[in-house]
Write a protein that holds these residues in place. Structure first.
Motif, PDB file in Angstrom:
ATOM      1  N   ALA A  26      31.159 -19.167 -32.564  1.00  0.00           N
ATOM      2  CA  ALA A  26      32.272 -19.669 -33.453  1.00  0.00           C
ATOM      3  C   ALA A  26      33.271 -20.484 -32.656  1.00  0.00           C
ATOM      4  O   ALA A  26      33.805 -21.729 -32.998  1.00  0.00           O
ATOM      5  CB  ALA A  26      33.048 -18.729 -34.114  1.00  0.00           C
ATOM      6  N   ALA A  27      33.493 -19.918 -31.328  1.00  0.00           N
ATOM      7  CA  ALA A  27      34.337 -20.606 -30.413  1.00  0.00           C
ATOM      8  C   ALA A  27      33.808 -22.142 -30.043  1.00  0.00           C
ATOM      9  O   ALA A  27      34.431 -23.207 -30.044  1.00  0.00           O
ATOM     10  CB  ALA A  27      34.896 -19.866 -29.322  1.00  0.00           C
ATOM     11  N   LEU A  31      35.102 -25.656 -30.691  1.00  0.00           N
ATOM     12  CA  LEU A  31      35.383 -26.626 -29.615  1.00  0.00           C
ATOM     13  C   LEU A  31      34.874 -28.091 -30.143  1.00  0.00           C
ATOM     14  O   LEU A  31      35.376 -29.111 -29.558  1.00  0.00           O
ATOM     15  CB  LEU A  31      34.629 -26.258 -28.370  1.00  0.00           C
ATOM     16  N   LEU A  32      33.394 -28.092 -30.697  1.00  0.00           N
ATOM     17  CA  LEU A  32      32.871 -29.238 -30.873  1.00  0.00           C
ATOM     18  C   LEU A  32      33.819 -30.163 -32.121  1.00  0.00           C
ATOM     19  O   LEU A  32      33.917 -31.382 -32.082  1.00  0.00           O
ATOM     20  CB  LEU A  32      31.394 -29.322 -31.464  1.00  0.00           C
ATOM     21  N   VAL A  33      34.174 -29.271 -33.057  1.00  0.00           N
ATOM     22  CA  VAL A  33      35.105 -29.888 -34.020  1.00  0.00           C
ATOM     23  C   VAL A  33      36.504 -30.603 -33.352  1.00  0.00           C
ATOM     24  O   VAL A  33      36.938 -31.746 -33.675  1.00  0.00           O
ATOM     25  CB  VAL A  33      35.448 -28.855 -34.941  1.00  0.00           C
ATOM     26  N   ALA A  34      37.053 -29.857 -32.319  1.00  0.00           N
ATOM     27  CA  ALA A  34      38.208 -30.082 -31.774  1.00  0.00           C
ATOM     28  C   ALA A  34      38.042 -31.414 -31.070  1.00  0.00           C
ATOM     29  O   ALA A  34      38.956 -32.154 -31.046  1.00  0.00           O
ATOM     30  CB  ALA A  34      38.691 -29.036 -30.983  1.00  0.00           C
ATOM     31  N   LEU A  35      36.772 -31.544 -30.550  1.00  0.00           N
ATOM     32  CA  LEU A  35      36.546 -32.732 -29.570  1.00  0.00           C
ATOM     33  C   LEU A  35      36.235 -33.894 -30.675  1.00  0.00           C
ATOM     34  O   LEU A  35      36.742 -34.977 -30.108  1.00  0.00           O
ATOM     35  CB  LEU A  35      35.473 -32.482 -28.698  1.00  0.00           C
ATOM     36  N   MET A  81      41.258 -24.250 -24.168  1.00  0.00           N
ATOM     37  CA  MET A  81      40.530 -23.154 -24.230  1.00  0.00           C
ATOM     38  C   MET A  81      40.935 -21.868 -23.180  1.00  0.00           C
ATOM     39  O   MET A  81      40.941 -20.803 -23.487  1.00  0.00           O
ATOM     40  CB  MET A  81      39.055 -23.377 -23.891  1.00  0.00           C
ATOM     41  N   LEU A  82      41.223 -22.485 -22.110  1.00  0.00           N
ATOM     42  CA  LEU A  82      41.363 -21.775 -20.770  1.00  0.00           C
ATOM     43  C   LEU A  82      42.893 -20.934 -21.201  1.00  0.00           C
ATOM     44  O   LEU A  82      42.882 -19.771 -20.982  1.00  0.00           O
ATOM     45  CB  LEU A  82      41.633 -22.476 -19.611  1.00  0.00           C
ATOM     46  N   ALA A 309      39.212 -19.940 -29.110  1.00  0.00           N
ATOM     47  CA  ALA A 309      38.781 -20.885 -30.195  1.00  0.00           C
ATOM     48  C   ALA A 309      39.932 -21.395 -30.916  1.00  0.00           C
ATOM     49  O   ALA A 309      40.053 -22.529 -31.289  1.00  0.00           O
ATOM     50  CB  ALA A 309      37.932 -19.811 -31.188  1.00  0.00           C
ATOM     51  N   LEU A 310      41.083 -20.690 -30.938  1.00  0.00           N
ATOM     52  CA  LEU A 310      42.112 -21.051 -31.822  1.00  0.00           C
ATOM     53  C   LEU A 310      43.006 -22.244 -31.097  1.00  0.00           C
ATOM     54  O   LEU A 310      43.333 -23.389 -31.865  1.00  0.00           O
ATOM     55  CB  LEU A 310      43.398 -19.865 -31.956  1.00  0.00           C
TER      56      LEU A 310
END
Lengths: 355, 255
Positions: A26-27, A31-35, A81-82, A309-310
């Motif tokens: 899910a994370a 990530l793909l969506v956020a990018l 993310m980090l 993820a958030l």
């Protein structure tokens, strides 16, 4: 008191490992969506193609998309993310250590110390430093401030060789107030340009991510991530109580010092790189416990993954909500986290009232 | 076998424990009695290796407690406190499983948990949220946790400390907990319990230590020790001793 309100799952259909894999998946999707989100929208398959292109696994689409993703979005998303992972993990560890679901690294003075360091540098330090050092000076000062205030809190909370958890809370409150007052004094002395810098720093942003910042943050966060599995036993024993943990053979003082120092190091670096980002450290462990209970074998990695993820999603939202301007990410997490937390608190209070 | 010599603990300028010599044998429950502030719990903590005395020494099986490694000690000595509040909600069997922490990596944790829950009489509480249990049920789940901690330890090597385990519990729970402890002792374990109820102590303990102001008032088997005279010396109140017509034991009631 209802069982659901205390978040004890009745049955465990799958193991923690499988659930963690799902959460990690899910994370990655997040990530793909956020990018793909931003002034120029790129669908997830396009993002994936651009990400795989340098590895020779896919062909890059013609156009600016590769450059947008790699130079503009990847660094800040990785930092988000980090920082999110560190804040989630550190929050879970602090809550376990304080045996209190409201605890977060801020209690130790990490955030207030970081703010003091940053504001001091912006108002006083920058002009004294040689120009080449200036880009990293604010982050460096924030990091040192965070560590220094945390060490002071721990030192004051120590009595006859033992760190008292209650004293740690009190010392945290006192040093938070003192650091806040000192920060205000510097803000009072600041000029208009400095005020702007301070304002943006305190609201948090991952826009300043560069490979150097990423590497430094990763290095500071690494000890915490490597040590986390070794904290699990002690934190689980601490659920029973400090005395109980001690009679189960847990070296409790070593656990406190180790956990606090590693958290201060990692969160200090996260705060230095991305400013003040609130609520992730409280919300992520809460979500983790709601999903599968309070066992730290689950809560620690799950909180890290939830935070990781958030925060990229929050950063993506911060980029588009008021486009072409950009919202500070800390503002957004507070805006979303505040009501979430309030709902949690109200539900718990009603549950305790037996209503 | 537990032994102690010249134990002294001072807090706030007051000597809260001052015991020249003590020796506790396995095979029967050793009860520590006395009014509040008599130093009972302090003595228990010193003997359990939870705190070091300001001076003097205590030994477990001939080895000074200070020389035991925390992990080794935890693999054969368990402590049941008066009351435990969980920091986060756990199910009953998760609480019991925490007793296996010192043995991490060893076989059969599920068997140990189940056996301990049966022995403590809480097998039916499996799946229940610990926070929703009654005080008595919670304490019995905690008893199962310390039993799980000692599971697989040879009875003669296991040491169980109970720190006011039955205070604030109703009668059935009090007796249930003491009966389990007494059975462990009969099997060869060393069991030390701080108690408040004289009749409960008389019923389950082999030997009693009566304390006041950090010092020993008397020590011996319940029938010899529990006389109106010694109880008055320790507690300062007058008691009457009446024989139990059914079981041949003694009962103490306020005069």
């Amino acid at each position: 008191m209802s069982e659901a309100a205390l978040s004890v799952p009745r049955a465990r259909a799958m193991g923690h490992g499988v659930a963690l894999l799902l959460l990690g998946g899910a994370a990655l999707c997040g990530l793909l969506v956020a990018l793909g989100i931003g002034a120029i929208r790129i669908p997830p398959d396009g993002v994936l193609r651009e990400l795989l292109a340098p590895l020779g696994l896919a062909t890059s689409a013609p156009g600016p998309e590769g450059a947008i993703i790699w130079t503009l979005r990847v660094p800040r998303t990785l930092l988000a993310m980090l920082a999110g992972g560190v804040l989630g993990l550190a929050g879970a560890i602090m809550q376990g250590l304080f045996r209190n679901p409201l605890a977060d690294p801020g209690l130790l003075g990490v955030s207030a110390g970081g703010a003091l360091g940053a504001v001091f540098m912006i108002v006083v330090g920058l002009t004294l430093l040689p120009v080449p050092l200036r880009p990293y000076a604010t982050a460096g000062a924030a990091f040192l401030g965070a560590l220094l205030v945390t060490l002071l809190v721990m030192r004051v909370a120590q009595h006859e060789g033992r760190v008292m958890i209650a004293s740690m809370l009190l010392a945290g409150i006192i040093f938070n107030a003192l650091a806040g007052a000192a920060t205000s004094a510097f803000i009072f002395a600041a000029d208009d340009m400095q005020l702007r810098d301070i304002l943006f720093w305190t609201m948090g942003s991952v826009a300043g991510a560069t490979p150097a910042v990423l590497l430094a943050t990763l290095l500071a966060a690494l000890p915490l991530m490597v040590a986390a599995p070794f904290l699990v036993r002690g934190l689980n024993a601490l659920i029973l109580g400090e005395r109980e943990a001690q009679t189960l053979g847990i070296p409790i003082e070593r656990l406190k010092w180790g956990a606090v120092l590693l958290v201060a190091l990692a969160v200090g670096a996260a705060v230095a790189a991305s400013g003040m980002i609130g609520f992730v450290g409280i919300v992520a462990p809460h979500l983790a416990r709601l999903m599968r209970g309070a066992d730290h074998r689950w809560v620690l990695p799950a909180s890290a993954l939830i935070g990781a993820a958030l925060l990229p999603l929050a950063d993506a939202a911060a980029r588009v909500l008021v486009a072409p301007a950009e919202l500070p990410i800390g503002l957004l997490t507070a805006l979303l986290g505040g009501p979430f937390f309030l709902a949690l608190l109200l539900r718990q209070r009603f549950a305790l009232d037996g209503r | 076998m537990i032994r102690a010599e010249n134990l002294i603990v001072t807090r706030g300028g007051r000597r809260i424990l001052d015991l020249p010599a003590l020796s506790i044998a396995p095979g029967g429950v050793f009860g520590i009695l006395g009014p509040n502030g008599a130093g009972k719990s302090t003595l228990l903590r010193v003997l359990a290796g939870e705190m070091a005395p300001d001076s003097g020494r205590a030994w477990l099986d001939g080895r000074p407690l200070g020389q035991w490694r925390a992990g080794d000690l935890a693999r054969r000595r368990a402590v049941l406190p008066q009351h435990s509040t969980l920091g986060f909600p756990l199910r009953a069997e998760e609480v019991v499983a925490l007793g296996r922490l010192p043995h991490a990596g060893r076989a059969g944790p599920q068997d140990s948990v189940r056996a301990a829950m049966r022995e403590a009489g809480v097998a039916h509480l499996q799946g229940r949220n610990h926070a929703t249990l009654s005080g008595g049920e919670q304490q019995r789940v905690q008893l199962a946790r310390v039993l799980a901690q000692l599971d697989g330890v040879p009875p003669a090597d296991s040491v169980l400390f109970l720190d006011e385990p039955t205070s604030a519990l109703d009668l059935p729970h009090q007796h249930a907990i003491m009966a389990v402890a007494a059975a462990r002792a009969r099997a060869g374990a060393t069991v030390v319990a701080v108690l408040h109820d004289l009749n409960l102590a008389a019923r389950y303990c082999e030997t009693l230590l009566l304390m006041a102001s950090g010092q020993r008032v008397a020590e011996g088997p319940p029938t010899e020790l529990l006389t109106p005279e010694t109880v008055r010396r320790a507690y300062g109140i007058a008691m009457r001793r009446i024989p139990d017509p059914e079981r041949g034991e003694v009962l103490l009631v306020p005069a």
